[in-house]
Design a protein around this motif. Structure first.
Motif, mmCIF file in Angstrom:
data_model
loop_
_atom_site.group_PDB
_atom_site.id
_atom_site.type_symbol
_atom_site.label_atom_id
_atom_site.label_comp_id
_atom_site.label_asym_id
_atom_site.label_seq_id
_atom_site.Cartn_x
_atom_site.Cartn_y
_atom_site.Cartn_z
ATOM 1 N N LEU A 23 -15.820 5.203 -33.430
ATOM 2 C CA LEU A 23 -15.368 5.682 -32.341
ATOM 3 C C LEU A 23 -16.401 6.273 -30.859
ATOM 4 C CD1 LEU A 23 -11.941 7.151 -32.503
ATOM 5 C CD2 LEU A 23 -12.223 4.802 -32.518
ATOM 6 N N LYS A 24 -16.950 7.229 -31.760
ATOM 7 C CA LYS A 24 -18.325 7.670 -31.057
ATOM 8 C C LYS A 24 -19.540 6.803 -30.452
ATOM 9 C CE LYS A 24 -21.058 11.997 -31.348
ATOM 10 N NZ LYS A 24 -22.022 12.959 -31.990
ATOM 11 N N GLN A 25 -19.571 5.930 -31.915
ATOM 12 C CA GLN A 25 -20.851 5.092 -31.759
ATOM 13 C C GLN A 25 -20.590 3.848 -30.829
ATOM 14 O OE1 GLN A 25 -23.585 6.946 -32.898
ATOM 15 N NE2 GLN A 25 -24.288 4.897 -33.058
ATOM 16 N N PHE A 26 -19.702 4.130 -30.535
ATOM 17 C CA PHE A 26 -18.864 2.390 -30.000
ATOM 18 C C PHE A 26 -19.039 3.067 -28.007
ATOM 19 C CE2 PHE A 26 -15.191 0.598 -26.818
ATOM 20 C CZ PHE A 26 -15.580 -0.623 -27.466
ATOM 21 N N LYS A 27 -19.060 4.872 -27.891
ATOM 22 C CA LYS A 27 -19.054 4.718 -26.856
ATOM 23 C C LYS A 27 -20.479 4.981 -26.516
ATOM 24 C CE LYS A 27 -17.070 8.770 -23.557
ATOM 25 N NZ LYS A 27 -16.755 9.845 -23.209
ATOM 26 N N ILE A 28 -20.966 5.292 -27.587
ATOM 27 C CA ILE A 28 -22.365 5.092 -27.196
ATOM 28 C C ILE A 28 -23.092 3.998 -26.476
ATOM 29 C CG2 ILE A 28 -24.644 5.713 -28.278
ATOM 30 C CD1 ILE A 28 -22.972 8.031 -29.392
ATOM 31 N N HIS A 29 -22.681 2.978 -27.644
ATOM 32 C CA HIS A 29 -22.850 1.436 -27.296
ATOM 33 C C HIS A 29 -23.257 0.898 -26.077
ATOM 34 C CE1 HIS A 29 -25.674 1.126 -31.400
ATOM 35 N NE2 HIS A 29 -23.908 1.522 -32.026
ATOM 36 N N SER A 30 -21.483 0.954 -25.161
ATOM 37 C CA SER A 30 -21.200 0.791 -24.919
ATOM 38 C C SER A 30 -22.222 1.625 -23.663
ATOM 39 C CB SER A 30 -19.989 1.085 -24.164
ATOM 40 O OG SER A 30 -18.988 0.623 -25.150
ATOM 41 N N TYR A 31 -22.221 2.279 -23.638
ATOM 42 C CA TYR A 31 -23.207 3.180 -22.580
ATOM 43 C C TYR A 31 -24.695 2.741 -22.402
ATOM 44 C CZ TYR A 31 -26.190 7.070 -19.765
ATOM 45 O OH TYR A 31 -27.340 7.723 -18.773
ATOM 46 N N GLU A 32 -25.081 2.825 -23.863
ATOM 47 C CA GLU A 32 -26.389 2.329 -23.733
ATOM 48 C C GLU A 32 -26.534 0.625 -22.909
ATOM 49 O OE1 GLU A 32 -29.400 2.919 -24.121
ATOM 50 O OE2 GLU A 32 -28.214 4.855 -24.173
ATOM 51 N N LYS A 47 -10.526 6.534 -28.288
ATOM 52 C CA LYS A 47 -9.736 6.984 -28.593
ATOM 53 C C LYS A 47 -8.893 6.153 -29.514
ATOM 54 C CE LYS A 47 -10.097 10.706 -25.027
ATOM 55 N NZ LYS A 47 -11.758 10.782 -25.361
ATOM 56 N N ASP A 48 -8.664 7.100 -30.919
ATOM 57 C CA ASP A 48 -7.555 6.757 -31.970
ATOM 58 C C ASP A 48 -6.102 6.347 -31.651
ATOM 59 O OD1 ASP A 48 -7.440 5.272 -34.007
ATOM 60 O OD2 ASP A 48 -7.201 7.561 -35.550
ATOM 61 N N VAL A 49 -6.357 4.866 -30.804
ATOM 62 C CA VAL A 49 -4.982 4.603 -30.580
ATOM 63 C C VAL A 49 -3.679 3.557 -31.271
ATOM 64 C CG1 VAL A 49 -5.232 4.820 -27.617
ATOM 65 C CG2 VAL A 49 -5.727 2.694 -28.873
ATOM 66 N N HIS A 50 -3.180 3.646 -31.362
ATOM 67 C CA HIS A 50 -2.002 2.080 -31.520
ATOM 68 C C HIS A 50 -2.763 0.629 -31.705
ATOM 69 C CE1 HIS A 50 -0.058 5.500 -34.244
ATOM 70 N NE2 HIS A 50 -0.265 5.868 -32.547
ATOM 71 N N SER A 51 -3.615 0.903 -31.709
ATOM 72 C CA SER A 51 -3.885 -0.700 -31.707
ATOM 73 C C SER A 51 -5.144 -0.633 -32.565
ATOM 74 C CB SER A 51 -4.554 -1.086 -30.062
ATOM 75 O OG SER A 51 -5.280 -2.439 -29.811
ATOM 76 N N ASN A 52 -5.482 -2.617 -32.446
ATOM 77 C CA ASN A 52 -6.734 -2.670 -33.687
ATOM 78 C C ASN A 52 -7.762 -2.671 -33.622
ATOM 79 O OD1 ASN A 52 -5.647 -5.506 -32.206
ATOM 80 N ND2 ASN A 52 -6.356 -6.789 -34.257
ATOM 81 N N PHE A 53 -7.974 -2.621 -31.496
ATOM 82 C CA PHE A 53 -9.012 -2.485 -30.529
ATOM 83 C C PHE A 53 -9.377 -1.032 -30.364
ATOM 84 C CE2 PHE A 53 -6.332 -5.064 -29.079
ATOM 85 C CZ PHE A 53 -7.315 -4.279 -27.395
ATOM 86 N N LEU A 54 -10.933 -1.017 -30.064
ATOM 87 C CA LEU A 54 -11.694 -1.027 -28.970
ATOM 88 C C LEU A 54 -11.545 -0.928 -27.816
ATOM 89 C CD1 LEU A 54 -13.268 1.551 -30.961
ATOM 90 C CD2 LEU A 54 -11.014 2.042 -30.413
ATOM 91 N N PHE A 55 -12.244 -1.117 -26.517
ATOM 92 C CA PHE A 55 -12.522 -1.666 -25.405
ATOM 93 C C PHE A 55 -13.198 -0.587 -24.148
ATOM 94 C CE2 PHE A 55 -8.285 -0.526 -23.465
ATOM 95 C CZ PHE A 55 -8.492 -0.194 -21.744
#
Length: 93
Positions: A23-32, A47-55
């Motif tokens: 989750l942390k890396q996803f935010k870093i890569h999105s920012y970059e 956040k670790d929500v009840h879904s199978n993806f982050l956005f």
């Protein structure tokens, strides 16, 4: 077609849990990604929500870019629009 274990968020054996993306890396890569193209990160659902993806939502060249990442495998989707539908099922008694 055989799907990878957990790619849809469901798996049978608790002993064979699917891998997890960071989750942390996803935010870093999105920012970059936003910074690389002189854009900005508008929102990051890391956040670790009840879904199978982050956005995340990036604004690049005055256009919104939606980035979706599977929570278990490095499958990424880029889209110009995105709608999140949540359905609740209630069991009648």
């Amino acid at each position: 077609m055989e799907l990878l274990n957990g790619v849809t968020e469901f798996y049978i054996d608790l002993e064979d849990k699917p891998p997890a993306t960071s989750l942390k890396q996803f935010k870093i890569h999105s920012y970059e990604a936003a910074r690389t193209y002189n854009g900005e990160l508008l929102e990051c659902n890391d956040k670790d929500v009840h879904s199978n993806f982050l956005f995340s939502i990036l604004r690049i060249s005055n256009k919104e870019v939606y980035v979706l990442l599977n929570k278990h495998y490095p499958f990424v989707v880029f889209a110009s629009s995105f709608q999140l539908f949540i359905r609740f099922y209630m069991q009648s008694h």
